[in-house]
Design an enzyme around this catalytic site. Sequence first.
Site, PDB file in Angstrom:
ATOM      1  N   HIS A  46      53.004  11.085  56.265  1.00 54.04           N
ATOM      2  CA  HIS A  46      53.648  10.488  55.093  1.00 54.04           C
ATOM      3  C   HIS A  46      55.068  11.057  54.925  1.00 54.04           C
ATOM      4  CE1 HIS A  46      53.717   9.204  50.719  1.00 54.04           C
ATOM      5  NE2 HIS A  46      54.527  10.245  50.670  1.00 54.04           N
ATOM      6  N   GLU A  47      55.171  12.390  55.035  1.00 55.93           N
ATOM      7  CA  GLU A  47      56.493  13.019  54.879  1.00 55.93           C
ATOM      8  C   GLU A  47      57.425  12.615  56.013  1.00 55.93           C
ATOM      9  OE1 GLU A  47      57.167  14.193  52.178  1.00 55.93           O
ATOM     10  OE2 GLU A  47      55.140  14.418  51.401  1.00 55.93           O
TER      11      GLU A  47
END
Lengths: 191, 298
Positions: free
Chosen positions: B142-143
Amino acid sequence: MGFFDVLTGRRKLKQPAPTDRVFAMSTAAVTLQLELELTTAGKAGIVFQPLATADFEGIVRDMEEVVRGTGEETGTRVSSEDDAFGYRWLVLSDPDVEDLVVGINACSTALEAGGYGDRILCAVFAFSDAKGGKVYWIYNYKRGAFYPFVPAKGSQQRDNERELRLKAQIGSELPVEAEFERWFPLWGIPI
Amino acid sequence: MARPTSFGRDTGLQVRMTLTMFLLGLLYVGFVVTMIAVGVNALLIVLIAGGLAAFQLFGSDNLALRAMGARTVEPHEAPEFHAMIERLCIQADLPKPKVAIANTRMPNAFAIGRSPKNATVCATTGIIDLLSPAELEGVMAHELTHVQNRDVLVMTLASFFATIAAYIMQFGLFFGGGGSGDDDDGPSVLVLFAVSFVVYVVSFVLMQALSRYREFSADRGAALMTGRPSALASALVKISGGMQRIPAKDLRAQGELAAFYIFPPGAGKKLGSFFSTHPPMEKRIAALERLEGQLQGR
């Protein structure tokens, strides 16, 4: 990835580069052996993300069958294992590098035909030097390029000097990854 | 003969995001036209705000990391964490970002940096302890999608004129007074002040919406990268539980960083979803479930 894709956050996984570049290894292996005294360890592996979908394991089984089938003529043996990071390794054993390259290419082709080409990370070809140390050439499918990986003594240390020397020595025989920050190590290679 | 795949497609999200950015652009064009029409030192204000935005983009990464109590770690210090990120980078075809760890029990993760080559991803020791490897992989994916989507850059640019509007609201009279010196300066300053206020309020709502949409697309990108939407969903459930249990005093002070957290500090409170930077947990999990459905049912 285009400007508009950045703006809208659209995301697609990169598909493998045209696979013919992996075949550069079959000729480069001769140079590696004759000029750099790197002999094949008789093993190569392909690493991919196993997905928990209904058809994925079937496709992987078919892929193994194909490689086993051709292996009966060439003498290539196949085994598979999952590593600590949740990735699947398919390990081929054959003293002839050319057979290894053909086998690896058969694996990636089968995964791509099944629609899972974007799940392949790398192929790894293992060599050993005169002193018995391991030298790996890693083929990144997304980039379509090779890079050397030489684990050194100690936990998760690598011999960067040796890797850079290998890049210079192999010259233009292999398509070598130009950006050093993409020479990703793979720890715990099972070959 | 790769099969046709709907995995990861979300046209509705892209349409909404484009529409939001279009409205923001429209608002800002109107704002700039007003500033030019009023003609009060608009250039000076743009220069000051531009300088601040540039500083934010080019110089503040280390500051932000230090504010979080995070420090970059070398591969030998966190070998497994590094190896996990390296594999995700191969899969996403990204250069490896710097890797940082913040020593706090609060489970969270964030990414900073204006471009993939200047990015840092950070996780807290709390999240590394709390999550299983597959869940942590989902969170870091996600990051990394935030990095790949250049969300820091997009949000900084999107907030550029909103920041100017805020300055004008704060110092409007000061800057206005230094104008041409005409006597009929007064009404135009009032107009500028009113327009700035409207721009500030409307752009705030639009930017929160944009931030939520970019969270959704980071979730989607993470699911694509790992091929395991459900792992990220279960990570979100675990983190939200952890977030409510452990007080978030240190991190809540860092308001402007909140948009880049995997899960915003203080989100357990009942906030109007209209004004929050992150979509509600249930909606994110529902979106991930849809992705898992697309993945399975192709």
